[in-house]
Design a protein around this motif. Structure first.
Motif, PDB file in Angstrom:
ATOM      1  N   TYR A 153       0.823  -1.208   0.000  1.00  0.00           N
ATOM      2  CA  TYR A 153       0.000   0.000   0.000  1.00  0.00           C
ATOM      3  C   TYR A 153       0.860   1.261   0.000  1.00  0.00           C
ATOM      4  CZ  TYR A 153      -3.130  -3.580   1.783  1.00  0.00           C
ATOM      5  OH  TYR A 153      -3.834  -4.727   1.953  1.00  0.00           O
ATOM      6  N   ASN A 154       2.162   1.096  -0.132  1.00  0.00           N
ATOM      7  CA  ASN A 154       3.110   2.194   0.036  1.00  0.00           C
ATOM      8  C   ASN A 154       2.864   3.357  -0.906  1.00  0.00           C
ATOM      9  OD1 ASN A 154       5.321   3.407   1.307  1.00  0.00           O
ATOM     10  ND2 ASN A 154       6.691   2.723  -0.303  1.00  0.00           N
ATOM     11  N   ASP A 155       2.343   3.094  -2.111  1.00  0.00           N
ATOM     12  CA  ASP A 155       2.126   4.185  -3.046  1.00  0.00           C
ATOM     13  C   ASP A 155       1.031   5.136  -2.566  1.00  0.00           C
ATOM     14  OD1 ASP A 155       0.194   2.238  -3.368  1.00  0.00           O
ATOM     15  OD2 ASP A 155      -0.009   2.582  -5.525  1.00  0.00           O
ATOM     16  N   GLN A 156       0.267   4.734  -1.566  1.00  0.00           N
ATOM     17  CA  GLN A 156      -0.781   5.593  -1.033  1.00  0.00           C
ATOM     18  C   GLN A 156      -0.358   6.326   0.248  1.00  0.00           C
ATOM     19  OE1 GLN A 156      -3.606   6.122  -2.682  1.00  0.00           O
ATOM     20  NE2 GLN A 156      -2.758   4.783  -4.241  1.00  0.00           N
ATOM     21  N   ILE A 157       0.673   5.849   0.935  1.00  0.00           N
ATOM     22  CA  ILE A 157       1.088   6.435   2.208  1.00  0.00           C
ATOM     23  C   ILE A 157       2.070   7.571   1.945  1.00  0.00           C
ATOM     24  CG2 ILE A 157       2.211   6.011   4.424  1.00  0.00           C
ATOM     25  CD1 ILE A 157       1.367   3.050   4.074  1.00  0.00           C
ATOM     26  N   THR A 158       1.742   8.755   2.460  1.00  0.00           N
ATOM     27  CA  THR A 158       2.633   9.900   2.256  1.00  0.00           C
ATOM     28  C   THR A 158       3.473  10.209   3.491  1.00  0.00           C
ATOM     29  OG1 THR A 158       0.887  11.433   2.934  1.00  0.00           O
ATOM     30  CG2 THR A 158       1.081  10.942   0.578  1.00  0.00           C
ATOM     31  N   ASP A 159       3.030   9.774   4.652  1.00  0.00           N
ATOM     32  CA  ASP A 159       3.721  10.105   5.897  1.00  0.00           C
ATOM     33  C   ASP A 159       3.290   9.104   6.963  1.00  0.00           C
ATOM     34  OD1 ASP A 159       5.146  11.436   7.852  1.00  0.00           O
ATOM     35  OD2 ASP A 159       3.693  13.031   8.111  1.00  0.00           O
ATOM     36  N   ALA A 160       4.170   8.835   7.914  1.00  0.00           N
ATOM     37  CA  ALA A 160       3.829   7.922   9.005  1.00  0.00           C
ATOM     38  C   ALA A 160       4.367   8.480  10.319  1.00  0.00           C
ATOM     39  CB  ALA A 160       4.409   6.540   8.743  1.00  0.00           C
ATOM     40  N   ARG A 161       3.573   8.331  11.388  1.00  0.00           N
ATOM     41  CA  ARG A 161       3.995   8.762  12.716  1.00  0.00           C
ATOM     42  C   ARG A 161       3.597   7.681  13.718  1.00  0.00           C
ATOM     43  NH1 ARG A 161       1.484  14.204  14.692  1.00  0.00           N
ATOM     44  NH2 ARG A 161       0.868  13.936  12.551  1.00  0.00           N
ATOM     45  N   VAL A 162       4.560   7.255  14.545  1.00  0.00           N
ATOM     46  CA  VAL A 162       4.325   6.195  15.533  1.00  0.00           C
ATOM     47  C   VAL A 162       4.713   6.723  16.907  1.00  0.00           C
ATOM     48  CG1 VAL A 162       4.909   3.847  16.242  1.00  0.00           C
ATOM     49  CG2 VAL A 162       4.845   4.426  13.809  1.00  0.00           C
ATOM     50  N   THR A 163       3.825   6.540  17.888  1.00  0.00           N
ATOM     51  CA  THR A 163       4.111   6.943  19.264  1.00  0.00           C
ATOM     52  C   THR A 163       3.916   5.744  20.175  1.00  0.00           C
ATOM     53  OG1 THR A 163       3.280   9.165  18.781  1.00  0.00           O
ATOM     54  CG2 THR A 163       3.557   8.581  21.104  1.00  0.00           C
ATOM     55  N   LEU A 164       4.961   5.409  20.928  1.00  0.00           N
ATOM     56  CA  LEU A 164       4.910   4.325  21.909  1.00  0.00           C
ATOM     57  C   LEU A 164       4.814   4.958  23.285  1.00  0.00           C
ATOM     58  CD1 LEU A 164       7.873   2.191  20.502  1.00  0.00           C
ATOM     59  CD2 LEU A 164       5.465   2.072  19.866  1.00  0.00           C
ATOM     60  N   THR A 165       3.845   4.531  24.082  1.00  0.00           N
ATOM     61  CA  THR A 165       3.616   5.130  25.396  1.00  0.00           C
ATOM     62  C   THR A 165       3.497   4.039  26.451  1.00  0.00           C
ATOM     63  OG1 THR A 165       2.342   6.887  24.324  1.00  0.00           O
ATOM     64  CG2 THR A 165       2.125   6.702  26.704  1.00  0.00           C
ATOM     65  N   VAL A 166       4.164   4.255  27.575  1.00  0.00           N
ATOM     66  CA  VAL A 166       3.972   3.395  28.739  1.00  0.00           C
ATOM     67  C   VAL A 166       3.255   4.252  29.776  1.00  0.00           C
ATOM     68  CG1 VAL A 166       5.092   2.089  30.581  1.00  0.00           C
ATOM     69  CG2 VAL A 166       6.027   2.012  28.271  1.00  0.00           C
ATOM     70  N   ARG A 167       2.102   3.737  30.249  1.00  0.00           N
ATOM     71  CA  ARG A 167       1.283   4.516  31.174  1.00  0.00           C
ATOM     72  C   ARG A 167       1.179   3.801  32.515  1.00  0.00           C
ATOM     73  NH1 ARG A 167      -4.210   5.282  28.600  1.00  0.00           N
ATOM     74  NH2 ARG A 167      -4.082   3.042  28.599  1.00  0.00           N
ATOM     75  N   ASP A 168       0.970   4.580  33.545  1.00  0.00           N
ATOM     76  CA  ASP A 168       0.767   4.037  34.881  1.00  0.00           C
ATOM     77  C   ASP A 168      -0.738   3.946  35.119  1.00  0.00           C
ATOM     78  OD1 ASP A 168       1.225   3.124  37.432  1.00  0.00           O
ATOM     79  OD2 ASP A 168       1.467   5.132  38.291  1.00  0.00           O
ATOM     80  N   VAL A 169      -1.312   2.790  34.761  1.00  0.00           N
ATOM     81  CA  VAL A 169      -2.749   2.578  34.900  1.00  0.00           C
ATOM     82  C   VAL A 169      -3.001   1.311  35.708  1.00  0.00           C
ATOM     83  CG1 VAL A 169      -3.382   3.780  32.777  1.00  0.00           C
ATOM     84  CG2 VAL A 169      -2.846   1.367  32.683  1.00  0.00           C
ATOM     85  N   ARG A 170      -4.191   1.228  36.257  1.00  0.00           N
ATOM     86  CA  ARG A 170      -4.545   0.061  37.065  1.00  0.00           C
ATOM     87  C   ARG A 170      -4.627  -1.210  36.240  1.00  0.00           C
ATOM     88  NH1 ARG A 170      -9.844   2.197  39.594  1.00  0.00           N
ATOM     89  NH2 ARG A 170      -9.552   3.733  37.997  1.00  0.00           N
ATOM     90  N   ASP A 171      -5.173  -1.101  35.039  1.00  0.00           N
ATOM     91  CA  ASP A 171      -5.333  -2.263  34.166  1.00  0.00           C
ATOM     92  C   ASP A 171      -4.027  -2.516  33.421  1.00  0.00           C
ATOM     93  OD1 ASP A 171      -6.108  -4.227  32.436  1.00  0.00           O
ATOM     94  OD2 ASP A 171      -7.604  -3.022  31.382  1.00  0.00           O
ATOM     95  N   SER A 172      -3.306  -3.569  33.792  1.00  0.00           N
ATOM     96  CA  SER A 172      -2.002  -3.842  33.183  1.00  0.00           C
ATOM     97  C   SER A 172      -2.129  -4.143  31.696  1.00  0.00           C
ATOM     98  CB  SER A 172      -1.307  -5.000  33.893  1.00  0.00           C
ATOM     99  OG  SER A 172      -2.044  -6.198  33.718  1.00  0.00           O
ATOM    100  N   GLY A 173      -3.295  -4.589  31.243  1.00  0.00           N
ATOM    101  CA  GLY A 173      -3.519  -4.859  29.832  1.00  0.00           C
ATOM    102  C   GLY A 173      -3.569  -3.606  28.985  1.00  0.00           C
ATOM    103  N   ARG A 174      -3.675  -2.448  29.618  1.00  0.00           N
ATOM    104  CA  ARG A 174      -3.721  -1.177  28.904  1.00  0.00           C
ATOM    105  C   ARG A 174      -2.472  -0.336  29.188  1.00  0.00           C
ATOM    106  NH1 ARG A 174      -8.363  -0.304  26.584  1.00  0.00           N
ATOM    107  NH2 ARG A 174      -8.159   1.939  26.526  1.00  0.00           N
TER     108      ARG A 174
END
Length: 191
Positions: free
Chosen positions: A34-55
């Protein structure tokens, strides 16, 4: 085709290691077709302090395509599993986008009917159907005036993620909803 390049990879409350960067790059290379359609990509990885470890680990990916944005946000206890989930979601969304794009191009140029040999060849292609939203259920209920706090209590009692109510002070319709961070949100029309 060349591979999807991550134009921006950032981390919040986490140091983005070379291993993470390589893993994200590897997962996004599945989107090469699908690369011919993608003009830009942005990825953000976040580690959060939440009660639900699955999130705890969140991966947000935004791909800019010529006619809009394709976005995925996934959570998991393991960052790599969240990256896997996000790449799967993006692949499905891009497949739908490509199907719509090809269908619109196909609709603009008349094509001859395929012969029996072409039909047999085309039968082996990826079966992708276009999604067209449809209302499949309708619900009516009486809205009694209440405060947003009462609406949250009612929402929790019903076990729902949102609740539509009549605001007792403004006499307008409002919506309370459960946010991903565990807090609540309120949507009201501007007066």
């Amino acid at each position: 085709m060349k591979a999807v390049h991550i134009y921006k990879l950032s981390g919040r409350n986490v140091e983005v290691t070379d291993a993470m960067r390589d893993y994200v790059q590897e997962k996004l290379t599945r989107l090469d077709r699908y690369n011919d359609q993608i003009t830009d990509a942005r990825v953000t990885l976040t580690v959060r302090d939440v009660r639900d470890s699955g999130r705890r680990n969140r991966v947000e990916v935004q791909l800019n395509v010529p006619s809009g944005i394709i976005r995925a946000e996934e959570h998991h206890a393991d960052m790599y599993a969240a990256i896997d989930r996000a790449s799967d979601v993006l692949e499905r969304q891009l497949r739908k986008f490509k199907t719509r794009y090809l269908k619109s191009r196909h609709d603009q140029t008349p094509q001859p009917e395929p012969g029996p040999a072409e039909a047999a060849v085309n039968a082996g292609l990826d079966d992708v159907t276009e999604f067209s939203p449809e209302i499949v259920r309708m619900k009516r209920f009486d809205m009694r005036p209440m405060s947003p706090e009462d609406a949250v209590a009612q929402m929790e009692a019903l076990g729902h993620d949102f609740y539509v109510f009549m605001h007792m002070q403004t006499n307008t319709c409002g919506v309370v909803y459960r946010r991903k961070d565990g807090h609540y949100g309120l949507i009201e029309p501007s007066v």
